[in-house]
Every structure is written in C-alpha cells, then in structure tokens.
Design an enzyme around this catalytic site. Structure first.
Site, PDB file in Angstrom:
ATOM      1  N   GLN A   1       7.961  28.763 -41.998  1.00 39.27           N
ATOM      2  CA  GLN A   1       9.121  28.018 -41.556  1.00 39.27           C
ATOM      3  C   GLN A   1      10.280  28.962 -40.853  1.00 39.27           C
ATOM      4  OE1 GLN A   1       8.680  24.944 -44.928  1.00 39.27           O
ATOM      5  NE2 GLN A   1      10.619  24.437 -43.978  1.00 39.27           N
TER       6      GLN A   1
ATOM      7  N   PHE B   1       7.231  21.482 -46.212  1.00 39.36           N
ATOM      8  CA  PHE B   1       8.185  20.791 -47.082  1.00 39.36           C
ATOM      9  C   PHE B   1       9.198  21.788 -47.674  1.00 39.36           C
ATOM     10  CE2 PHE B   1       3.879  18.905 -47.499  1.00 39.36           C
ATOM     11  CZ  PHE B   1       3.829  17.723 -46.405  1.00 39.36           C
TER      12      PHE B   1
ATOM     13  N   GLU C   1       9.689  28.421 -46.457  1.00 39.33           N
ATOM     14  CA  GLU C   1      10.857  28.790 -45.885  1.00 39.33           C
ATOM     15  C   GLU C   1      11.174  30.256 -46.439  1.00 39.33           C
ATOM     16  OE1 GLU C   1      15.667  27.864 -45.918  1.00 39.33           O
ATOM     17  OE2 GLU C   1      14.342  26.055 -46.383  1.00 39.33           O
TER      18      GLU C   1
ATOM     19  N   ARG D   1      23.801  21.443 -52.446  1.00 41.13           N
ATOM     20  CA  ARG D   1      23.661  20.407 -51.716  1.00 41.13           C
ATOM     21  C   ARG D   1      23.481  19.350 -52.644  1.00 41.13           C
ATOM     22  NH1 ARG D   1      21.767  18.537 -46.667  1.00 41.13           N
ATOM     23  NH2 ARG D   1      22.218  20.597 -45.721  1.00 41.13           N
TER      24      ARG D   1
ATOM     25  N   ARG E   1      11.812  19.741 -49.536  1.00 37.88           N
ATOM     26  CA  ARG E   1      12.211  18.709 -48.913  1.00 37.88           C
ATOM     27  C   ARG E   1      13.487  17.992 -49.392  1.00 37.88           C
ATOM     28  NH1 ARG E   1       7.898  14.256 -46.068  1.00 37.88           N
ATOM     29  NH2 ARG E   1       9.230  13.802 -44.478  1.00 37.88           N
TER      30      ARG E   1
ATOM     31  N   PHE F   1      16.223  19.616 -50.268  1.00 41.31           N
ATOM     32  CA  PHE F   1      17.187  20.752 -50.597  1.00 41.31           C
ATOM     33  C   PHE F   1      18.294  20.439 -51.655  1.00 41.31           C
ATOM     34  CE2 PHE F   1      19.343  24.620 -49.269  1.00 41.31           C
ATOM     35  CZ  PHE F   1      18.384  25.509 -49.324  1.00 41.31           C
TER      36      PHE F   1
ATOM     37  N   THR G   1      24.317  23.905 -44.581  1.00 38.68           N
ATOM     38  CA  THR G   1      25.672  24.273 -45.135  1.00 38.68           C
ATOM     39  C   THR G   1      26.063  25.603 -45.214  1.00 38.68           C
ATOM     40  OG1 THR G   1      24.561  24.632 -47.493  1.00 38.68           O
ATOM     41  CG2 THR G   1      25.483  22.075 -47.104  1.00 38.68           C
TER      42      THR G   1
ATOM     43  N   ALA H   1      16.558  21.816 -43.148  1.00 38.16           N
ATOM     44  CA  ALA H   1      17.626  20.998 -43.289  1.00 38.16           C
ATOM     45  C   ALA H   1      17.701  20.006 -42.299  1.00 38.16           C
ATOM     46  CB  ALA H   1      19.077  22.073 -43.105  1.00 38.16           C
TER      47      ALA H   1
ATOM     48  N   GLU I   1      14.229  15.070 -43.874  1.00 40.45           N
ATOM     49  CA  GLU I   1      14.608  14.931 -45.207  1.00 40.45           C
ATOM     50  C   GLU I   1      15.031  13.695 -45.658  1.00 40.45           C
ATOM     51  OE1 GLU I   1      15.733  19.306 -46.541  1.00 40.45           O
ATOM     52  OE2 GLU I   1      16.977  18.550 -45.031  1.00 40.45           O
TER      53      GLU I   1
END
Length: 766
Positions: A198, A229, A233, A311, A343, A345, A449, A518, A719
């Site tokens: 990703q 998902f 990442e 988060r 997913r 986060f 963020t 995100a 998400e």
C-alpha cells in the site's frame, strides 16, 4: 459526467477470469531465486548459538544470510528504527525472522529454512497486558492523555454512574493475496521492485537505504494487491528489502512470497485493547462525563502503534457531545507480533469503547439505547445551538453532523419500533433462543493525523488520438480506486471512460507518495488527477479559442466533443489540433488537504478535513445452550457524500460491515503460554464466510453531499463503514441480556464460547 455513475470495477472481469496479474503471477527470468526466512521458535531470548550448516547444504540453497551478513543497518521499521530485518543477538517474538535462505525454488527455500539450529538463552516473555504494565514495558514514557473539562468531578456529581472493563481482541488481515515481492537487478546497478504494498514510496526508501543507493536508483511498481486492509502498509518492507539485498549480492532476480502459515505467524495484526471506563449520566440520560483508560497491546516493535493509539483516542467520542472527558492511553510493548495498521487504524477500538458506555447506560437507566444515543448526539449541522459546546475532546468543532436525519431515516426504513416489539413477543415465547436488535452510529474523521502525509501527485497524458493515460500515487487493492480516479479524469475532459487508462502505481512516474490508507485514496489522488487534467484542458481551451477567435470561456468539453463557440469538434480531433499546434498535452497535478492543524502531544487542533457518517441496525439470534448465533438482518445507511460510484461504494460498505462484524464475533486470535500463535491458518482462524452474511442485508446511501470541497463533494468509504459492524456485537449483547437482569458485559470477539459464558453467568445470577 462519468462521476456519480454506478460502474463496475475496472478489473472485475480480470478478477473473475483469473487474468488479473499479481506479484506472484509476473513472469520471471530464467534463474530467478526464491527466498524464505528461518524463524525464531521462542518468544524472548538471547541467541546463544546459530548453526546453519544443514541449511547451507540443503538441496537448492544458493546462500544463507544472517544479520552480520547484511550490508546496511538491518532495519525495516516504518518509524522508530527498532525493527531489524533479521534478529541479531536477541529475538523478541515467536516467529521473528532470524536468517534468510536464498534457493532455486520456493519449496527448496522453505524446506531449508526449517533446518536451522538455534540455541537460545531464554528470558521471561511479556505475553499479556498485565505483564507489560508490571514491567513498565511501553513505547512512550507514561501514558498519553487527551482531555476536555473535569471528567472526574462531572462523574462524581452525576445522578447515575457506570463503570466496567472489557477486552477487545486483535484481528488478522487475511488478505487473499499474501505478502510478496520481486526484485530485478538493473543494468546500471539500480533495482526494480514489484511489491504487494500500500506504500510504494516507503518500499523505495527502505530498499534504497538497504542497498546503499539514492532513491532515484530504486523503482517500485504495484499494479494491484489482492487485499490489504492496512496489512500491506508497512509489513511488506521485510520482503522487498530481503529480495533487493539478495538480488544485489547474487546479480539474479529474487522473489519472496509468504505461505499463509508463515504470513500469519510473522506479520502484525490489529491492536488488541483493554478498555476501562467510568461514566456519569443525568436523570434524562445525558452524559455528563466519561473517563477511559486504553491498554494497547502494541507487540514487540513500535511500527505504527503511536498513531493507531492516537486515533483510538480521537474516536472515543464517536457521535456524542461529551461535556467532560478524559482518555488515558498506555502503549505497551509485549513479545508478540508487532501490531500494525488495520482498517480503521485504531478508530474502531476507540469507538467501541463509547458505544459500550452508551449501551451500558441505556440498560441501567431503562431507556431505549437508540433514544439515549440520540439525546447525546452532536448538534445537527443546520440546527446548532450557539450556547452548546459542539466541539470534540480535542477541540475541533463539529460543523457537518448528519446523524440526526440519518438515524431517523434508518429507523423508519428498517421499521425498528415494530420489529423491536415483535422480537420482545418472540423472546417471551422462547426459553432456549433469544433474538436481539441494536443500533450503532459512526462519525469517522478523514485525513492522516500525520499532517504531511495529506498530499498526492498525479501524471496525466493526452495522446494525439484523444486517448488519456494517467498515473497517481494511490494503490489498487480491490477497493475500486483506479476506477473512481479514471471517472474523475473522464469527467474533466468530457469523454467516455473507455478512453482513459490507468497503469500501475510507479515511483518513477509519481514520486513521494503517501500510503493508500486513512480512507484518503480517492480524496487525495482524485484531486491531484483533477488538477493535472484541468491544466491540460485549460491549455487546450486557450489554443482552440485563439484558433477559432472566441474566448477560452466559450470552450466546453462534453459528450466526447469540444464545443468552441458555435463549432464542435470530436475530442480526438481537438487533441490532434493541439498537438500540431505544439501545445503540451502532459501535466502533473498536486493536491494537499487544506485546513489541517494538529498537535498530537497536546491533543489539540483539527486533525480531520471532514467526518463521514453511518448508521446500522442489526438483528441476531443466540442459542443459550451452545452460544451459537446468527446475524438475521442488517440495515445500513451510510454517508458517501455525492458518491463518485454508488455501486463501488455500496460494495465497500457491505464488505466493511461483514469484516467489522467478523472482528467482533468470530475472529479470535489465540496464543499459547510460549507465545506461539495457534490461530495461524484458515483451519484455526474463523473469518466470516458467505453463509455468515445477514440473510437480509439492506444497504443504502445517504442523500447528501460533502460540506467540504472534496473531489466532486464525495466522501471516503474505505474505513468508516467498518465500524457499522459494532451493531452486531451490541445486538448479541441485547440477545444475551434477555437471559438475565444484569448488563451482559461481553468481551470481543463475542464468539460462541464467550456468549455461552455470559449467558450462563447471567442465568446463575438470577
């Protein structure tokens, strides 16, 4: 326009016919080598001795690498430089890579990797939150605290007070395509990497660092993933770096693919949480104050745990205007797989905390849970009380709240009141089985963020035959990003979608990209593509206006044609004219999300561009003797703004709901006392199957637009709908609650065993 139309996924036909090409399908040169990791078999130890003679002499082995053989500082972490590619002196979890086998086939590498002999000097492993807390094993000094007002005093003075602690388990990503990478040495000493990732730019950065080259000498390409998902990442770094190092040393193409057991054993999961809460309510059911303590199992390395835990804190209010709130978050280090992006986060865990509070309070006060929630909503966007504090715990004013109207529409469409009465009648006549029904809302913030990640680039070409080629920094993992962005380009030029082609995400075409995460893939990349298309379109309009002696404002692009005053040309003819007029038909586009201002240390500011909203009602049935349960019906209303593609968005919502329900009902991660993951295969880990979906599944889009200037006023759908699955857990709680008078304090996932335990406990207390 091509936007707002329900169009199929651009690669749907390739997916169902098996022609879609993934990393493992890419034809490889003769002599390609295959890699596998040798894994630690204990959770915490010093490596006393490492005997790899049997590995080196195993059939097909070309070379074996250990930490001391690596040409770089042995780090594949996305953040804190605390994640070695290969364990050097110490192992931190059972399944950690210790050595790397390079062999002539995938099977030969895996067989050889099992032959390594590692002698350990074992140390006590921290396998639980209690053990980590007692050892003060954490990733930040002390807890992170966000607060608004004096929550303690507000609770102490409240008419009603509730408190409890519950556990939320992690979750395996279970993407259909496992982690994979392919590295091809280039003639100039550079490296081409195909990665199922990703975040191609992060792969580029980590590979360049590992083989000692500048980033311009490493090209990373990602055509598609078979699911991500969040699990792709950062978790793909190790494979890409390993392949690049081996390719650099051997001069041969190198490939690595985890088998499913290895994938689940090595890679990170969703963060498990333990949430303690204390909350006060007045006699009318309005919340006066809430205190949360989040205990977060981050695993052995920091990975992305800090922003994930942040988060969770940022979503601890969900849809509710809470006058006083305190959120205390402990980011604990254990000897388990490093928890990573998933997913939502962290948002799902934080949101589940406040939904549990609302459900518990409704039970204690004897109120309908929907009614209690509505009483505590933020003010509606168009009916705000200036005297009321409509700000989040981190000081962001909520100006786009949609849930008042959405909730009422969903209650009406789902016939909630009538069905609830029917369920009560049915339950009165059944001793063994009980049905439950529950509602849950979603308010989810959209943006990274980490503010600098909110940027995107694009590259667009218009060819002289009128066809359009584009690239952007987002990655396609099945969510339909490429199709949506192609629709944006087609709309800007006023042409049919068949004239637009998007090819693989490529760091050589669009640099410095952010991860596709995100929920911001379409927001960011769609706007970047729009900017590039508009640049070309304006150049074309200026040239054509000059030729036809009109103003540029009189040039329109629509219906596969360019209207120039009273004249009309096919778009392809217009492109040819511009080419012959030496007009540049290629442009880059760039976009950065506006209005963001966030201080994560203070917990203050505006971390999100806007909020996406949703609501769900779920009905279930539970068997008290076995804990067996079924989701009978789900009704969902979700806010996608002015949807770019309703068909794709509804598909994302359906999948997200089922995945969210799976997290909270069947997907249980289990480790033994040694720290070995027992649920490391489909035979032991239960994801939802087709038969687990609701028998009645109604999904609709809210008829609204984004109040912020997003791409065509759409909203993200990656998400936010995941958290609609919370309603399934609440419905199970409602059903179990029919077996006793006390509040059914369920842990998640609410497996059959957990439901049986809770039911038996309630019956015993009668």
């Amino acid at each position: 326009m091509s936007v707002t139309k329900s169009l199929p996924h651009d690669a749907a036909r390739l997916h169902v016919t098996g022609q879609a090409r993934y990393v493992d399908d890419i034809p490889t040169p003769r002599g390609t080598l295959h890699l596998a990791f040798g894994l630690a078999t204990v959770a915490s130890a010093d490596i006393a001795a490492l005997d790899l003679d049997a590995v080196r002499h195993s059939n097909g082995v070309v070379t074996v690498l250990t930490a001391k053989d690596l040409p770089f500082d042995n780090d594949v972490s996305p953040s804190a430089h605390d994640e070695p590619l290969l364990a050097k002196d110490t192992v931190h979890y059972l399944g950690q890579p210790v050595f790397l086998v390079v062999a002539t086939s995938h099977r030969a590498a895996r067989v050889a990797a099992r032959k390594g002999q590692i002698d350990y000097a074992e140390r006590p492993a921290l396998l639980t939150l209690e053990e980590a807390l007692a050892a003060d094993s954490r990733f930040e000094d002390g807890p992170r605290i966000y607060q608004k007002g004096d929550a303690t005093t507000a609770i102490d003075c409240a008419t009603h007070v509730i408190e409890d602690t519950f556990d939320i388990g992690g979750q395996e990503h279970f993407y259909l395509e496992g982690q994979a990478a392919l590295a091809v040495p280039q003639e100039d000493g550079g490296m081409l990497v195909n990665s199922s990732t990703q975040h191609p730019t992060e792969i580029q950065h980590k590979v360049a660092e590992a083989i000692g080259l500048p980033m311009h000498s490493v090209r990373v390409e990602t055509r598609r993933m078979g699911g991500g998902f969040g699990g792709k990442e950062s978790q793909g770094n190790a494979l890409a770096v390993a392949c690049a190092i081996a390719a650099r040393q051997t001069g041969r193409t190198c490939k690595m693919r985890y088998d499913r057991d290895d994938d689940m054993t090595i890679t990170g999961k969703r963060h498990a949480f333990r949430i303690s809460y204390r909350a006060g309510f007045d006699a009318n059911g309005r919340v006066t104050g809430v205190e949360f303590i989040h205990m977060v199992d981050c695993g052995w390395a920091q990975d992305l745990s800090l922003p994930v835990a942040d988060r969770a804190m940022l979503h601890s209010d969900n849809a509710y205007a809470i006058p006083a709130i305190r959120i205390e978050s402990h980011r604990l280090k254990t000897n388990r797989q490093s928890a990573t992006a998933y997913r939502g986060f962290g948002g799902p865990q934080g949101m589940l905390g406040i939904e549990r509070v609302m459900d518990h309070a409704a039970h204690k006060l004897g109120l309908d849970p929907v009614d209690l929630r509505q009483r505590n909503y933020y003010d509606a966007a168009d009916a705000r009380d200036p005297a009321k504090d409509n700000t989040t715990p981190y000081g962001m004013e909520v100006t786009d709240f949609e849930l008042h109207g959405m909730t009422q529409q969903l209650l009406d469409d789902a016939d909630y009141t009538t069905r609830k009465a029917e369920i009560a009648t049915w339950n009165a006549g059944n001793d063994r089985m009980k049905r439950g029904i529950a509602f849950s809302p979603v308010k989810f913030g959209i943006s990274f963020t980490l503010t600098h990640l909110n940027q995107a680039g694009a590259l667009v070409h218009v060819y002289s035959d009128g066809s359009v080629h584009l690239n952007h920094g987002g990655t396609e993992m099945g969510q339909g990003l490429f199709q949506k962005v192609a629709q944006v380009a087609a709309s800007r030029f006023g042409i049919g979608l068949k004239k637009v082609k998007i090819t693989a995400t490529d760091t050589a075409k669009v640099p410095n990209t952010s991860a596709t995460a995100a929920s911001s893939g379409t927001d960011l990349n769609g706007m970047a593509v729009k900017a590039a298309c508009d640049t070309i379109r304006d150049r074309m309009a200026t040239h054509l206006a000059e030729l036809y002696q009109v103003t540029p404002s009189e040039v329109e692009f629509r219906a596969d044609a360019v209207k120039i005053g009273s004249e009309s040309l096919p778009f392809a003819h217009a492109a040819q004219i511009c080419y012959e007029g030496r007009i540049s038909l290629s442009a880059t586009g760039f976009y950065k999300t506006p209005s963001l201002n966030w201080d994560r240390i203070k917990g203050e500011g505006r971390p999100f561009f806007y909020f996406a909203y949703g609501a769900a009602i779920t009905e279930v049935v539970v068997d008290r003797l076995t804990g067996e349960n079924r989701i009978l019906r789900a009704d969902v209303l979700h806010d996608a703004g002015a949807s770019l593609n309703p068909a794709l968005d509804i598909g994302q919502i359906e999948g997200a709901y089922v995945q969210g329900a799976g997290w909270l009902t069947t997907e249980e991660l289990v480790w033994d006392k040694r720290g070995a993951l027992l649920t490391h295969a489909p035979s032991t880990y239960k994801i939802p199957a087709c038969s687990d979906r609701p028998d009645v599944f109604n999904v609709a889009l809210w008829d609204g637009v984004n109040r912020e200037d997003s791409i065509y006023r759409s909203k993200a759908v990656g998400e936010p709908p995941f958290m609609l699955g919370i309603s399934a857990l609440l419905a199970l709680s409602d059903a179990v609650g029919q077996f006793g008078a006390s509040y059914p304090a369920l842990n998640a996932p609410a497996t059959s065993e957990e439901l049986w335990r809770a039911t038996a406990q309630l019956e015993t207390s009668l």
